[in-house]
Enzyme design. Structure first.
Site, PDB file in Angstrom:
ATOM      1  CG  HIS A   1      -2.446   3.875   3.826  1.00 15.57           C
ATOM      2  ND1 HIS A   1      -3.085   3.727   3.211  1.00 15.57           N
ATOM      3  CD2 HIS A   1      -2.568   2.226   4.130  1.00 15.57           C
ATOM      4  CE1 HIS A   1      -3.559   1.940   2.508  1.00 15.57           C
ATOM      5  NE2 HIS A   1      -2.907   0.652   3.477  1.00 15.57           N
TER       6      HIS A   1
ATOM      7  CG  HIS B   1      12.547  -1.740   2.761  1.00 17.43           C
ATOM      8  ND1 HIS B   1      12.245  -3.222   3.499  1.00 17.43           N
ATOM      9  CD2 HIS B   1      11.753  -1.991   1.239  1.00 17.43           C
ATOM     10  CE1 HIS B   1      11.665  -3.854   2.137  1.00 17.43           C
ATOM     11  NE2 HIS B   1      11.643  -3.362   1.090  1.00 17.43           N
TER      12      HIS B   1
ATOM     13  CB  CYS C   1      -1.155  -0.363   0.855  1.00 18.29           C
ATOM     14  SG  CYS C   1      -2.119  -1.413   1.047  1.00 18.29           S
TER      15      CYS C   1
ATOM     16  CG  HIS D   1     -17.361   6.204   6.502  1.00 14.23           C
ATOM     17  ND1 HIS D   1     -18.799   6.888   5.716  1.00 14.23           N
ATOM     18  CD2 HIS D   1     -18.118   5.465   7.243  1.00 14.23           C
ATOM     19  CE1 HIS D   1     -19.960   6.779   5.899  1.00 14.23           C
ATOM     20  NE2 HIS D   1     -20.037   6.104   7.350  1.00 14.23           N
TER      21      HIS D   1
ATOM     22  CG  ASN E   1      -6.941  -0.200   2.593  1.00 13.39           C
ATOM     23  OD1 ASN E   1      -5.887   0.173   1.626  1.00 13.39           O
ATOM     24  ND2 ASN E   1      -5.959  -1.121   3.534  1.00 13.39           N
TER      25      ASN E   1
ATOM     26  CG  HIS F   1      -3.797  19.578   5.180  1.00 11.53           C
ATOM     27  ND1 HIS F   1      -4.861  21.085   6.219  1.00 11.53           N
ATOM     28  CD2 HIS F   1      -3.125  21.364   4.935  1.00 11.53           C
ATOM     29  CE1 HIS F   1      -5.042  21.951   5.012  1.00 11.53           C
ATOM     30  NE2 HIS F   1      -4.668  22.277   4.616  1.00 11.53           N
TER      31      HIS F   1
END
Length: 496
Positions: free
Chosen positions: A391, A303, A224, A420, A424, A387
């Site tokens: 994710h 990573h 993702c 909502h 995802n 802001h």
């Protein structure tokens, strides 16, 4: 009785003391330069014009020295501007909005789950419990192939979903920006679960008849957070290819990733992942500066794949019955927290103001030298960003980051509402969140945005953007027909 001293803790607004400290430390150079410049100005006024002119005439200038000095200044200036990184502009982006026919209300999802897993009622009950606590709404969408009973996760359906999402987003982007296919110099696409041959970048080249010398890259299996990896790759390419445009596509093809077994760790993605995608136009052309929405400031990648637990916490494999799926480990949140800690340790010095860095340094020294039981100081990232786009991987991810970064409900509103409304959507969720902030008319010129994403491997990646201009809500936004209903209250447990 003698008068008692006032309670200074109540009479003095400590927050104003903190604001004063922050302003003083963050503008210390300005405060130091003001008296120096004032002293020089007073001294010049005291000397008068005649003495200044005599002082200038007394200086002996040699022509060779003057020429050498001018050449040195020009040379240093040329080297500086050649070594300076090219500015990367985000001209605009477009998001895919699934049609109403693809919506999957909870009742529909559960009915299909019962029909697909009639022999295992425990699996159905488990998915119901996940949905009740997921934070998803009734308007999320699944691709057409997943609406069949049983679903059809075949190659043809997967290609159809990919073409629908990608081509719809690109068409919208071209309409918004006026860019032509021949103007695209670099093409980067990321999709984790679907990697056909020819690649999806080849599908785009074929559809839009892109140039034969286009530099195209197809990233797969990176989870993702791959959307920010694509941005980082496009940025590096734009640094070495002047006067170029880069088209970045971020999506996840849901069709082939449907899991039809009964392993609980593999059933989670079925409940959380939904349909979506984004097309982003980046440019290093100076003339695009005036129309671009954002400037790319930083990209920080972390990573943790060297650790075995981190490597296997999101793992594609076959279950005991030979059915393929993606297993999510119970250690996922702990591993994500560790990756986030490493990422913000690198990010902090790049973005935090001096006042926060000093407080962090003093606390660190105090814990090492004075008392190791001192509570560690958590930097206030709200001073560095207006802001936050976290994710929308799940409710637990957003809750954990809100707690660890000490963010308000408004700071994580875009993430919760995106989860909502759209679910995802993997790597593209960050762009739905950014679009939510724009649709709410909150994005002003000079605002800074922090995008944070997690992905298999295990990775935590961040990108920092600065807004070039105040952005008004757009009619083609996927939020345009529902933004007035948001934010909505999302209960801890939604009883189905």
């Amino acid at each position: 009785m003698p008068p008692t001293l006032p309670d200074y803790s109540n009479s003095v607004k400590l927050k104003y003391v903190k604001l004063g400290y922050q302003y003083l430390v963050n503008h210390i150079l300005t405060f130091l330069l003001i008296p120096i410049m004032a002293t020089i100005a007073l001294e010049v006024l005291r000397l008068g014009p005649d003495e200044i002119l005599n002082l200038f005439r007394s200086l002996q200038f040699d022509l060779v020295q003057i020429l050498c000095s001018v050449f040195l200044v020009i040379f240093i200036g040329t080297v500086y501007f050649m070594m300076k990184p090219r500015p990367i502009y985000l001209v605009d982006y477009a998001l895919y909005k699934p049609p109403v026919t693809c919506r999957v209300p909870f009742a529909t999802f559960m009915e299909h789950s019962k029909l697909n897993n009639m022999s295992e009622p425990k699996s159905v009950a488990f998915q119901m419990r996940i949905l009740e606590r997921s934070g998803l709404g009734e308007e999320t969408c699944l691709p057409p192939a997943n609406h069949y009973i049983p679903p059809r996760p075949d190659m043809e359906s997967s290609r159809a979903e990919a073409e629908l999402v990608i081509f719809s987003a690109i068409d919208t982007l071209m309409k918004k920006t006026g860019i032509k296919p021949k103007d695209i110099d670099i093409l980067v696409l990321n999709c984790s679960m679907f990697s056909p041959t020819p690649s999806m970048t080849a599908m785009i080249v074929n559809k839009y008849k892109l140039r034969s010398n286009i530099r195209s890259f197809n990233l797969s299996g990176m989870g993702c957070s791959a959307g920010l990896i694509s941005i980082d790759l496009a940025r590096d390419l734009l640094q070495v290819h002047p006067n170029s445009n880069a088209l970045v596509i971020s999506l996840e093809v849901i069709t082939p990733s449907y899991y039809s077994g009964n392993e609980r760790a593999m059933l989670l993605p079925n409940c959380l992942f939904r349909m979506g995608g984004a097309a982003i136009l980046l440019s290093n052309r100076r003339r695009d500066r005036w129309r671009a929405k954002y400037n790319l400031v930083h990209v920080v990648r972390t990573h943790k794949g060297a650790d075995d637990k981190a490597f296997r916490c999101v793992y594609e494999e076959e279950d005991s019955q030979g059915k393929k799926g993606v297993a999510l480990s119970k250690d996922l949140m702990a591993i994500a927290g560790d990756a986030l800690k490493a990422n913000i340790t690198t990010m902090g010095p790049l973005v935090l103001p001096a006042s926060e860095q000093l407080l962090f340094l003093f606390t660190l020294i105090g814990r090492k030298v004075i008392n190791p039981k001192w509570k560690p100081y958590i930097p206030d990232f709200k001073q560095a960003f207006e802001h936050f786009c976290i994710h929308a991987g799940g409710r637990a991810v957003i809750d954990e980051l809100q707690k660890n970064l000490q963010l308000s409900a408004e700071h994580v509103e875009a993430s919760r509402m995106t989860l909502h409304r759209f679910g995802n959507t993997s790597s593209s969720s960050l762009w739905y969140e950014l679009n939510y902030i724009e649709a709410k008319n909150r994005m002003k010129k000079g605002d800074r945005v922090w995008q944070i994403a997690f992905g298999s491997g295990f990775k935590c990646n961040s990108a920092v953007w600065r807004c070039n201009r105040t952005i008004r809500p757009q009619d083609d936004s996927p939020w345009s027909d529902c933004i007035n209903r948001y934010p909505v209250h999302i209960p801890e447990v939604l009883k189905l």
